[in-house]
Structure formats: C-alpha cells, structure tokens
Motif scaffolding. Structure first.
Motif, PDB file in Angstrom:
ATOM      1  N   GLU A 177       2.727  10.954   1.184  1.00 40.85           N
ATOM      2  CA  GLU A 177       3.900  10.317   1.773  1.00 40.85           C
ATOM      3  C   GLU A 177       3.482   9.264   2.787  1.00 40.85           C
ATOM      4  O   GLU A 177       2.343   9.231   3.244  1.00 40.85           O
ATOM      5  N   SER A 178       4.438   8.402   3.139  1.00 37.39           N
ATOM      6  CA  SER A 178       4.170   7.408   4.180  1.00 37.39           C
ATOM      7  C   SER A 178       5.306   7.420   5.195  1.00 37.39           C
ATOM      8  O   SER A 178       6.453   7.766   4.873  1.00 37.39           O
ATOM      9  N   TYR A 179       4.972   7.054   6.430  1.00 30.69           N
ATOM     10  CA  TYR A 179       5.912   7.114   7.539  1.00 30.69           C
ATOM     11  C   TYR A 179       5.823   5.841   8.369  1.00 30.69           C
ATOM     12  O   TYR A 179       4.764   5.217   8.463  1.00 30.69           O
ATOM     13  N   VAL A 180       6.948   5.489   8.990  1.00 28.27           N
ATOM     14  CA  VAL A 180       6.983   4.364   9.916  1.00 28.27           C
ATOM     15  C   VAL A 180       7.020   4.929  11.330  1.00 28.27           C
ATOM     16  O   VAL A 180       7.914   5.715  11.682  1.00 28.27           O
ATOM     17  N   LEU A 181       6.050   4.524  12.139  1.00 25.14           N
ATOM     18  CA  LEU A 181       5.994   4.906  13.548  1.00 25.14           C
ATOM     19  C   LEU A 181       6.496   3.740  14.387  1.00 25.14           C
ATOM     20  O   LEU A 181       6.144   2.583  14.126  1.00 25.14           O
ATOM     21  N   ARG A 182       7.295   4.027  15.392  1.00 26.43           N
ATOM     22  CA  ARG A 182       7.760   2.990  16.324  1.00 26.43           C
ATOM     23  C   ARG A 182       8.229   3.660  17.607  1.00 26.43           C
ATOM     24  O   ARG A 182       8.414   4.875  17.657  1.00 26.43           O
ATOM     25  N   GLY A 183       8.431   2.868  18.643  1.00 29.55           N
ATOM     26  CA  GLY A 183       9.013   3.406  19.858  1.00 29.55           C
ATOM     27  C   GLY A 183      10.425   3.878  19.574  1.00 29.55           C
ATOM     28  O   GLY A 183      11.159   3.234  18.812  1.00 29.55           O
ATOM     29  N   LEU A 184      10.803   5.003  20.165  1.00 27.47           N
ATOM     30  CA  LEU A 184      12.148   5.514  19.906  1.00 27.47           C
ATOM     31  C   LEU A 184      13.184   4.535  20.440  1.00 27.47           C
ATOM     32  O   LEU A 184      13.133   4.129  21.595  1.00 27.47           O
ATOM     33  N   GLN A 185      14.103   4.183  19.573  1.00 26.43           N
ATOM     34  CA  GLN A 185      15.174   3.265  19.929  1.00 26.43           C
ATOM     35  C   GLN A 185      16.485   4.022  19.883  1.00 26.43           C
ATOM     36  O   GLN A 185      16.954   4.397  18.811  1.00 26.43           O
TER      37      GLN A 185
ATOM     38  N   ALA B 267       0.823  -1.211   0.000  1.00 26.94           N
ATOM     39  CA  ALA B 267       0.000   0.000   0.000  1.00 26.94           C
ATOM     40  C   ALA B 267       0.855   1.258   0.000  1.00 26.94           C
ATOM     41  O   ALA B 267       0.444   2.304  -0.494  1.00 26.94           O
ATOM     42  N   SER B 268       2.073   1.157   0.535  1.00 25.52           N
ATOM     43  CA  SER B 268       3.008   2.284   0.575  1.00 25.52           C
ATOM     44  C   SER B 268       4.374   1.741   0.922  1.00 25.52           C
ATOM     45  O   SER B 268       4.527   0.564   1.277  1.00 25.52           O
ATOM     46  N   HIS B 269       5.387   2.600   0.850  1.00 22.36           N
ATOM     47  CA  HIS B 269       6.730   2.166   1.248  1.00 22.36           C
ATOM     48  C   HIS B 269       6.776   1.862   2.743  1.00 22.36           C
ATOM     49  O   HIS B 269       7.522   0.976   3.178  1.00 22.36           O
ATOM     50  N   ALA B 270       6.001   2.587   3.535  1.00 26.42           N
ATOM     51  CA  ALA B 270       5.958   2.296   4.970  1.00 26.42           C
ATOM     52  C   ALA B 270       5.358   0.915   5.222  1.00 26.42           C
ATOM     53  O   ALA B 270       5.818   0.180   6.108  1.00 26.42           O
ATOM     54  N   HIS B 271       4.350   0.535   4.450  1.00 27.70           N
ATOM     55  CA  HIS B 271       3.782  -0.807   4.587  1.00 27.70           C
ATOM     56  C   HIS B 271       4.810  -1.871   4.207  1.00 27.70           C
ATOM     57  O   HIS B 271       4.837  -2.956   4.799  1.00 27.70           O
ATOM     58  N   ARG B 272       5.639  -1.580   3.209  1.00 29.37           N
ATOM     59  CA  ARG B 272       6.724  -2.503   2.842  1.00 29.37           C
ATOM     60  C   ARG B 272       7.702  -2.672   4.004  1.00 29.37           C
ATOM     61  O   ARG B 272       8.033  -3.808   4.394  1.00 29.37           O
ATOM     62  N   VAL B 273       8.166  -1.565   4.557  1.00 31.59           N
ATOM     63  CA  VAL B 273       9.144  -1.607   5.643  1.00 31.59           C
ATOM     64  C   VAL B 273       8.592  -2.381   6.838  1.00 31.59           C
ATOM     65  O   VAL B 273       9.231  -3.300   7.364  1.00 31.59           O
ATOM     66  N   VAL B 274       7.388  -2.025   7.243  1.00 32.39           N
ATOM     67  CA  VAL B 274       6.787  -2.665   8.416  1.00 32.39           C
ATOM     68  C   VAL B 274       6.434  -4.126   8.117  1.00 32.39           C
ATOM     69  O   VAL B 274       6.659  -5.017   8.949  1.00 32.39           O
ATOM     70  N   GLY B 275       5.915  -4.383   6.917  1.00 29.40           N
ATOM     71  CA  GLY B 275       5.530  -5.738   6.560  1.00 29.40           C
ATOM     72  C   GLY B 275       6.705  -6.707   6.579  1.00 29.40           C
ATOM     73  O   GLY B 275       6.608  -7.814   7.131  1.00 29.40           O
ATOM     74  N   VAL B 276       7.832  -6.287   5.994  1.00 29.57           N
ATOM     75  CA  VAL B 276       9.012  -7.163   5.983  1.00 29.57           C
ATOM     76  C   VAL B 276       9.589  -7.288   7.391  1.00 29.57           C
ATOM     77  O   VAL B 276      10.007  -8.379   7.806  1.00 29.57           O
ATOM     78  N   GLN B 277       9.612  -6.200   8.138  1.00 29.71           N
ATOM     79  CA  GLN B 277      10.126  -6.248   9.506  1.00 29.71           C
ATOM     80  C   GLN B 277       9.327  -7.228  10.355  1.00 29.71           C
ATOM     81  O   GLN B 277       9.907  -8.019  11.121  1.00 29.71           O
TER      82      GLN B 277
END
Length: 400
Positions: free
Chosen positions: A302-310, A273-283
């Motif tokens: 645009e698309s964004y990946v949200l996560r806890g700050l590491q 659905a977006s590059h963020a979906h690719r990143v999260v999906g593979v992860q």
C-alpha cells in the motif's frame, strides 16, 4: 442503467465499517454532503460529450468542489488558501474539474444561503474569474497579504494560531506529555497492530531525514475527516516535533487509492511509483507552495500520503454563517482564479496543454454556456440520486 444505491455500496466495499457508517450518515444529511461523498457516481453519470473529452488536457484536482478549497501552512511555514485535496488527481480534460465545481455551487445553494438564481449567478462569477485568470496567463497565489474579505480573515487566524492552543484542541495533557484526544468526533482509537504499523512506517521515513527524532511517534489514532474518504485507512499521529508538551506536531497519514476518475478519462497517464506518488506529484505541480511535510510513503503493498494535519475547520465557513452575497461572490471568484492558476502553473508538464492552448480555449467563450447547462443537469441528477440513497438509508440499507 446506473443504480446509485448499488454503485455506492460497491465503491465503498472494504472500508473501515465504523468510519464508513459516519460517511453514510453524513451523506444522508444533505444533497451537498451526498455530492461530496459520491465523486465516483458523479463521474459515472457524466456524459461522454465533447465538452468533457475534447477540451484541452490539464492536471486536475479530480474532485473540485467548494469544500476542497482551504487554508494550510506551507513547507515555508507561511499560510495559503488554495486547492487542498488531490486524492482523485490525474490528467484529463480541464472541463471535468470545472463542471464538478459548478455543480457543487448549485447543489450547495442551501449551505450558501443562496436561492437557485443566485447560485446560478455565483457559478457564472466562478467561470468569469476562471476565464479571465487563464487569459491573463500568470499563475498567482493567495496568502494573507494578497487575500481579501473572508479568505483574509481565515488566513490571519491561522497564521496567528499558537501551537499550544492548537494542540489543546486535539490532545489531552498528561503531566509533561500529551496524548491524542479520542472523542469519536475527530478521532477514534487505533488498535495495537495499527499503532505498531504506523510507528514502524514513520521510523522508516524518519531514518532518512535530517532530524529523525522530530518524527518520534508519541500517539496514534484513526482520523475522522472529510466525507468522500471516510472509511479509508487514515491516521492522526502525534510526534515529538521540537519537544513536549507544547512543541509537538500533528501529522496526517492517509492511504492513497486509485482515482475515481481513472476509468473516465482516455488521456494517457504517467507511470507513477504508487498512488501516493500520483497524489503528491500532482499536488506539487498545482499548488503554489506545497503543504508542510507532504511526502508519499510506501508500506508493503500500500501507499500513503503524509502531510501536516490540516483541520477541517480551516476553510471559509460558508455553511456556518450567513455572509452577504458580495462576500460570497468574492470567495467564489477567488476559487475560480485559484483553479485557473493551478492549471496554468502545471501547464505544459507531463502531457498537459500549454498556456497558449489553455488561453485559446478560454477565448472561445461559447463553451461557458454549455458547461453551465451541463452543471444544471448534473445538479438535478444529484438530487435524484440523493433521494434514492436517502430512501435506502432510512430503510436500514446503509449501516456501514
């Protein structure tokens, strides 16, 4: 013929100038930092050999190097050590991740405090551990109870880290509330427009969550982290969490861009659905347990990946101490096994090879020597490209 200076300028065009200048400065400091910051150039240079086109297909991190293994808190609040950066993730020949990882060991010999012959031996240890884990066929994971040596120390420190103490490293207290620490080292100020956009995006996301008040935005800043992604639209967000001032949470919001490998693999990719979906999906396919708050978000075009700050410090500190060779070997073997487990865990999904196919390839063994030789060639090329970049940088050609 590839001009490395022109290729780097072209790839980074349009990025945030302030953080891009920080990226170029970091890449100038060492050939290892240069390798981390030029994944696109690495794959531009990689020959279209059968080793990289005919090997079994697997889900790839896409930018596998020593600094892309680290610890994090999972969505179950336990801590893990695993592959932890999937910006370039996609489906391709499994050897693409392996040659990048091996090259990072050779190029990173200085930060590993290893001679070249020792770095070569570490590379072989990585491959041996990877191969044995594939042949074993069981996708395992590394958490505090199963870790050893420096990895166990790292996970223990993260599990025991108190939230108020962690918040104190990234924020300043203002009475009963906190604000992000904008120090030019880990964060830069965000504009009013950026704050408004991030706040609106989080509000839209929060509205669909069970506890929307958790995601109430208290402060926003531009985040400084990593090397390759510096200059990409990225924010650290202070949210209400479970209450101010000591139960606030820090989130990381990062723009997802096309993978640097996209033009270098012939494998047919899923329609994300977006590059963020690719990143999260593979992860989610490759990690044993997903990072806390991991979500793909879309904002306008645009698309964004949200996560806890590491924090970037949550890695084995190979470049700040001088561990013994036995300790280094232990860490490198762990990285080799983690790579295998990630490929096994995601095998047979969306076009990736089955476990049987991965094992048949690993059992061949002959590819190992060819891969090590290719990594040595890549390391030599990286040295040449870094020198060309350094000369251009010193002449004032990379000011962001």
């Amino acid at each position: 013929m590839i001009d490395p200076v022109r290729a780097i300028r072209s790839f980074n065009a349009g990025r945030d100038p302030e953080r891009l200048a920080l990226k170029y400065r970091a890449m100038r400091q060492s050939r290892f930092a240069f390798l981390r910051g030029s994944c696109h150039l690495f794959h531009d240079r990689l020959p279209a050999a059968k080793l990289f086109t005919k090997a079994p297909t697997a889900w790839l991190c896409g930018d596998l190097h020593l600094e892309n293994f680290g610890s994090y808190k999972g969505d179950n609040r336990l801590v893990y050590f695993d592959l932890n950066d999937f910006d370039e993730a996609l489906l391709g020949s499994l050897t693409l991740d392996l040659v990048r990882a091996l090259t990072s060991i050779l190029v990173g010999a200085d930060v590993l405090h290893a001679a070249q012959d020792e770095a070569l031996d570490l590379g072989r240890r990585f491959l041996d551990a990877y191969t044995q884990a594939i042949l074993d066929g069981n996708a395992r994971w590394v958490e505090r109870e199963t870790a050893h040596g420096r990895v166990r120390q790292l996970l223990g420190a993260l599990q025991d880290r108190a939230r108020p103490a962690f918040l104190d490293t990234r924020t300043v207290r203002k009475g009963k509330r906190r604000l992000l620490r904008v120090d030019g080292q880990k964060a830069l100020p965000a504009s009013d427009e950026q704050r408004e956009q991030v706040t609106a995006l989080l509000a839209e996301f929060a509205a669909a969550q069970a506890h929307p008040e958790f995601y109430t935005v208290l402060d926003v800043a531009r985040r400084i982290a990593g090397t390759g992604s510096l200059g990409v639209d990225r924010y650290v967000i202070l949210v209400q969490g479970k209450g101010s001032p000591d139960a606030n949470y820090l989130l990381d919001l990062k723009q997802a861009l096309p993978s640097a490998l996209a033009g270098h693999v012939a494998t047919r990719q899923p329609k994300w659905a977006s590059h963020a979906h690719r990143v999260v999906g593979v992860q989610q396919r490759m990690q044993a347990v997903s990072m806390a708050f991991l979500r793909p978000l879309k904002w306008k075009q645009e698309s964004y990946v949200l996560r806890g700050l590491q924090p970037s410090e949550d890695r084995v500190a190979l470049d700040r101490t001088q561990p013994s060779m036995a300790e280094l070997e232990g860490v490198i073997r762990t990285m080799g096994r983690l790579t295998a487990w990630a490929q096994l865990r995601s095998s047979g999904r969306g076009g990736s090879a089955t476990t049987d196919e991965l094992q048949d390839f690993a059992a061949g063994r002959k590819w190992g020597k060819t891969l090590m030789a290719a990594a040595q060639d890549c390391a030599r090329q990286c040295e040449q490209d870094w020198k060309a970049f350094a000369a251009a940088f010193d002449a004032g050609g990379f000011k962001g």
